[in-house]
Design a protein around this motif. Structure first.
Motif, PDB file in Angstrom:
ATOM      1  N   LEU A  25       0.850  -1.179   0.000  1.00  0.00           N
ATOM      2  CA  LEU A  25       0.000   0.000   0.000  1.00  0.00           C
ATOM      3  C   LEU A  25       0.891   1.235   0.000  1.00  0.00           C
ATOM      4  O   LEU A  25       1.914   1.290   0.686  1.00  0.00           O
ATOM      5  N   SER A  26       0.491   2.226  -0.759  1.00  0.00           N
ATOM      6  CA  SER A  26       1.295   3.437  -0.863  1.00  0.00           C
ATOM      7  C   SER A  26       1.239   4.236   0.438  1.00  0.00           C
ATOM      8  O   SER A  26       0.269   4.138   1.205  1.00  0.00           O
ATOM      9  N   PRO A  27       2.266   5.018   0.732  1.00  0.00           N
ATOM     10  CA  PRO A  27       2.227   5.892   1.913  1.00  0.00           C
ATOM     11  C   PRO A  27       1.001   6.802   1.910  1.00  0.00           C
ATOM     12  O   PRO A  27       0.422   7.071   2.968  1.00  0.00           O
ATOM     13  N   GLU A  28       0.590   7.236   0.723  1.00  0.00           N
ATOM     14  CA  GLU A  28      -0.584   8.099   0.627  1.00  0.00           C
ATOM     15  C   GLU A  28      -1.850   7.355   1.046  1.00  0.00           C
ATOM     16  O   GLU A  28      -2.694   7.899   1.771  1.00  0.00           O
ATOM     17  N   ALA A  29      -1.987   6.098   0.619  1.00  0.00           N
ATOM     18  CA  ALA A  29      -3.164   5.305   0.993  1.00  0.00           C
ATOM     19  C   ALA A  29      -3.189   5.031   2.488  1.00  0.00           C
ATOM     20  O   ALA A  29      -4.238   5.103   3.142  1.00  0.00           O
ATOM     21  N   LEU A  30      -2.039   4.713   3.054  1.00  0.00           N
ATOM     22  CA  LEU A  30      -1.969   4.440   4.485  1.00  0.00           C
ATOM     23  C   LEU A  30      -2.312   5.685   5.304  1.00  0.00           C
ATOM     24  O   LEU A  30      -3.028   5.606   6.312  1.00  0.00           O
ATOM     25  N   SER A  31      -1.815   6.831   4.865  1.00  0.00           N
ATOM     26  CA  SER A  31      -2.120   8.074   5.568  1.00  0.00           C
ATOM     27  C   SER A  31      -3.596   8.412   5.459  1.00  0.00           C
ATOM     28  O   SER A  31      -4.199   8.907   6.417  1.00  0.00           O
ATOM     29  N   TYR A  32      -4.167   8.165   4.306  1.00  0.00           N
ATOM     30  CA  TYR A  32      -5.610   8.372   4.116  1.00  0.00           C
ATOM     31  C   TYR A  32      -6.411   7.507   5.094  1.00  0.00           C
ATOM     32  O   TYR A  32      -7.342   7.973   5.746  1.00  0.00           O
ATOM     33  N   ALA A  33      -6.022   6.253   5.208  1.00  0.00           N
ATOM     34  CA  ALA A  33      -6.728   5.336   6.108  1.00  0.00           C
ATOM     35  C   ALA A  33      -6.574   5.770   7.563  1.00  0.00           C
ATOM     36  O   ALA A  33      -7.523   5.699   8.355  1.00  0.00           O
ATOM     37  N   ALA A  34      -5.384   6.231   7.934  1.00  0.00           N
ATOM     38  CA  ALA A  34      -5.145   6.665   9.303  1.00  0.00           C
ATOM     39  C   ALA A  34      -5.962   7.906   9.637  1.00  0.00           C
ATOM     40  O   ALA A  34      -6.482   8.054  10.747  1.00  0.00           O
ATOM     41  N   THR A  35      -6.096   8.797   8.685  1.00  0.00           N
ATOM     42  CA  THR A  35      -6.852  10.034   8.906  1.00  0.00           C
ATOM     43  C   THR A  35      -8.307   9.736   9.197  1.00  0.00           C
ATOM     44  O   THR A  35      -8.926  10.377  10.062  1.00  0.00           O
ATOM     45  N   ASP A  36      -8.878   8.768   8.491  1.00  0.00           N
ATOM     46  CA  ASP A  36     -10.301   8.444   8.663  1.00  0.00           C
ATOM     47  C   ASP A  36     -10.641   8.091  10.110  1.00  0.00           C
ATOM     48  O   ASP A  36     -11.709   8.431  10.602  1.00  0.00           O
ATOM     49  N   VAL A  37      -9.741   7.391  10.789  1.00  0.00           N
ATOM     50  CA  VAL A  37     -10.051   6.898  12.136  1.00  0.00           C
ATOM     51  C   VAL A  37      -9.571   7.840  13.245  1.00  0.00           C
ATOM     52  O   VAL A  37     -10.022   7.744  14.389  1.00  0.00           O
ATOM     53  N   SER A  38      -8.694   8.776  12.899  1.00  0.00           N
ATOM     54  CA  SER A  38      -7.995   9.547  13.935  1.00  0.00           C
ATOM     55  C   SER A  38      -8.884  10.547  14.668  1.00  0.00           C
ATOM     56  O   SER A  38      -8.535  10.980  15.773  1.00  0.00           O
ATOM     57  N   HIS A  39     -10.011  10.930  14.084  1.00  0.00           N
ATOM     58  CA  HIS A  39     -10.865  11.947  14.704  1.00  0.00           C
ATOM     59  C   HIS A  39     -12.090  11.371  15.409  1.00  0.00           C
ATOM     60  O   HIS A  39     -12.871  12.121  15.999  1.00  0.00           O
ATOM     61  N   LEU A  40     -12.288  10.068  15.336  1.00  0.00           N
ATOM     62  CA  LEU A  40     -13.543   9.489  15.823  1.00  0.00           C
ATOM     63  C   LEU A  40     -13.741   9.649  17.329  1.00  0.00           C
ATOM     64  O   LEU A  40     -14.869   9.871  17.798  1.00  0.00           O
ATOM     65  N   LEU A  41     -12.687   9.536  18.111  1.00  0.00           N
ATOM     66  CA  LEU A  41     -12.841   9.665  19.558  1.00  0.00           C
ATOM     67  C   LEU A  41     -13.256  11.087  19.945  1.00  0.00           C
ATOM     68  O   LEU A  41     -14.075  11.273  20.859  1.00  0.00           O
ATOM     69  N   ASP A  42     -12.707  12.080  19.264  1.00  0.00           N
ATOM     70  CA  ASP A  42     -13.114  13.467  19.529  1.00  0.00           C
ATOM     71  C   ASP A  42     -14.561  13.693  19.120  1.00  0.00           C
ATOM     72  O   ASP A  42     -15.311  14.398  19.818  1.00  0.00           O
ATOM     73  N   LEU A  43     -14.968  13.106  17.999  1.00  0.00           N
ATOM     74  CA  LEU A  43     -16.362  13.226  17.581  1.00  0.00           C
ATOM     75  C   LEU A  43     -17.294  12.587  18.609  1.00  0.00           C
ATOM     76  O   LEU A  43     -18.359  13.118  18.922  1.00  0.00           O
ATOM     77  N   ARG A  44     -16.883  11.446  19.138  1.00  0.00           N
ATOM     78  CA  ARG A  44     -17.716  10.750  20.119  1.00  0.00           C
ATOM     79  C   ARG A  44     -17.975  11.611  21.344  1.00  0.00           C
ATOM     80  O   ARG A  44     -19.103  11.695  21.845  1.00  0.00           O
ATOM     81  N   LYS A  45     -16.965  12.302  21.837  1.00  0.00           N
ATOM     82  CA  LYS A  45     -17.126  13.154  23.017  1.00  0.00           C
ATOM     83  C   LYS A  45     -18.174  14.238  22.769  1.00  0.00           C
ATOM     84  O   LYS A  45     -19.052  14.479  23.598  1.00  0.00           O
ATOM     85  N   ILE A  46     -18.075  14.893  21.619  1.00  0.00           N
ATOM     86  CA  ILE A  46     -18.998  15.991  21.315  1.00  0.00           C
ATOM     87  C   ILE A  46     -20.412  15.467  21.126  1.00  0.00           C
ATOM     88  O   ILE A  46     -21.383  16.015  21.667  1.00  0.00           O
ATOM     89  N   LEU A  47     -20.545  14.396  20.366  1.00  0.00           N
ATOM     90  CA  LEU A  47     -21.881  13.856  20.095  1.00  0.00           C
ATOM     91  C   LEU A  47     -22.513  13.274  21.350  1.00  0.00           C
ATOM     92  O   LEU A  47     -23.731  13.428  21.576  1.00  0.00           O
ATOM     93  N   ASP A  48     -21.724  12.626  22.182  1.00  0.00           N
ATOM     94  CA  ASP A  48     -22.254  12.088  23.434  1.00  0.00           C
ATOM     95  C   ASP A  48     -22.771  13.211  24.330  1.00  0.00           C
ATOM     96  O   ASP A  48     -23.836  13.088  24.959  1.00  0.00           O
ATOM     97  N   SER A  49     -22.056  14.316  24.369  1.00  0.00           N
ATOM     98  CA  SER A  49     -22.496  15.465  25.169  1.00  0.00           C
ATOM     99  C   SER A  49     -23.811  16.021  24.649  1.00  0.00           C
ATOM    100  O   SER A  49     -24.719  16.358  25.426  1.00  0.00           O
ATOM    101  N   LYS A  50     -23.941  16.099  23.337  1.00  0.00           N
ATOM    102  CA  LYS A  50     -25.180  16.599  22.737  1.00  0.00           C
ATOM    103  C   LYS A  50     -26.347  15.650  23.005  1.00  0.00           C
ATOM    104  O   LYS A  50     -27.472  16.084  23.288  1.00  0.00           O
ATOM    105  N   LEU A  51     -26.094  14.357  22.913  1.00  0.00           N
ATOM    106  CA  LEU A  51     -27.156  13.384  23.200  1.00  0.00           C
ATOM    107  C   LEU A  51     -27.637  13.508  24.639  1.00  0.00           C
ATOM    108  O   LEU A  51     -28.846  13.462  24.917  1.00  0.00           O
TER     109      LEU A  51
END
Length: 377
Positions: free
Chosen positions: A153-179
């Motif tokens: 896998l190219s470095p670009e593909a790996l970085s793309y995949a890493a980016t997708d998952v890297s923000h989910l925990l921060d999103l969870r905190k905000i959405l959980d607070s709103k819920l």
């Protein structure tokens, strides 16, 4: 608003069973982790999970599932109820993990589902990251559609995949607070549980050919031919490791089934293959299909017939749900299942039984059953 390049995410690529065992011990000590998967559904058949992305509060890990022999320790983490798993639109991931390893996810938080329950209209991952975190992530179609089974896998593909998952925990905190602020945490939690219980169900080999649009219009003998042709294409797709449609389009199968005397050389999709092994197999399939018993369409379920009164009642129920959605600033589809409303429109006296339907959620019964009864009159 900041813009984030894919190269800014640091990650560790894991390729051995020992690394997975070590990762599992690390993840077991976390309160929550983020997960995502990349499969090769556009390029291989049957599709397989080629990469799993995992993020903790401090690290991102990419698991090369094609290189790892033993994924069982990671499956144990997924099933560990003491560790929350945060994912975006997890239904597909749940099915893929079940199909490939029989893994079960427990204690799931789905950011897409949570976003719907707080009234957000744009619930895709990029939209949530931009709206809630103020970060814009470039999305490259060629990477989204790339063949994740290709190695390396190219470095670009790996970085793309890493980016997708890297923000989910921060999103969870905000959405959980709103819920919590909206008192809808239990609503979303039930949907998370339903997603956890999803299982992969493979197509029935006896009826899968009927999934082709237009197949039901064929007569019985033509359906028998189509079933044979479908089986040939299925076997060829597995042998080539290519999606069936790329072996032969659905339209070609329908044409051969409805016009079995067609010259294969005259069919665009078969011009280069009519003398090949596949061409010979297709001709044999056509001949066998004509000797098979004709196939009837499966009987359609016959419910209570629709009448002007039931149509009027359904419109009334739809208006009730729409008004409720406007009051709560929620997608009306979340508030009560349409299938349930359709049944009630035909049999309004069955409300008590309908409240026990698998389609109806606990929170829907508790919050809206009385109002629904009033709407039914």
């Amino acid at each position: 608003m900041s813009s984030q390049t894919k190269e800014s995410i640091e990650f560790e690529l894991l390729t051995t069973s020992q690394q997975i065992a070590d990762l599992a011990r690390t993840l077991s000590a976390e309160s929550d982790i983020a997960i995502d998967t990349e499969s090769n559904s556009r390029h291989g058949y049957p599709e397989k999970v080629c990469l799993i992305q995992v993020a903790t509060k401090s690290h991102v890990y990419l698991i090369d599932t094609l290189a790892v022999d033993d994924m069982a320790p990671f499956g144990e983490v997924l099933a560990d109820e003491s560790v929350m798993k945060v994912a975006q639109g997890a239904e597909y991931d749940v099915r893929c993990l079940d199909r490939q390893w029989g893994f079960r996810i427990r204690n799931l938080f789905d950011t897409a589902i949570a976003a719907r329950f707080v009234g957000m209209e744009r619930t895709g991952l990029s939209a949530l990251i931009e709206t809630l975190l103020g970060v814009t992530i470039p999305k490259l179609a060629r990477l989204q559609k790339s063949d994740w089974a290709r190695r390396p896998l190219s470095p670009e593909a790996l970085s793309y995949a890493a980016t997708d998952v890297s923000h989910l925990l921060d999103l969870r905190k905000i959405l959980d607070s709103k819920l919590r602020a909206l008192s809808r945490s239990t609503w979303a939690a039930e949907e998370f549980e339903r997603t956890e219980d999803i299982r992969y169900t493979g197509p029935d080999p006896d009826t899968a050919f009927l999934s082709i649009k237009g197949s039901r219009k064929l007569n019985g003998q033509q359906k028998a031919v189509l079933k044979r042709l479908f089986s040939v294409r299925e076997a060829e797709a597995r042998q080539r490791d290519r999606p069936p449609y790329f072996v032969l389009p659905h339209e070609t199968l329908l044409l051969l089934a409805s016009e079995p005397k067609s010259d294969l050389a005259s069919i665009p999709a078969l011009k280069r293959q009519h003398r090949s092994r596949l061409g010979r197999q297709l001709r044999t399939a056509i001949q066998q299909g004509f000797t098979d018993p004709p196939i009837k369409n499966p009987p359609r379920s016959r419910g209570i017939p629709t009448t002007p009164i039931t149509i009027e009642r359904l419109q009334k129920l739809k208006k009730w749900r729409l008004k409720l959605g406007e009051q709560l600033t929620l997608d009306p589809a979340l508030l009560w299942p349409m299938a349930s409303l359709e049944r009630l429109a035909k049999s309004p006296h069955t409300l008590d039984a309908e409240l026990g339907s698998p389609d109806v959620r606990r929170w829907q019964r508790e919050e809206f059953a009385a109002a629904l009864g009033a709407a039914l009159g």
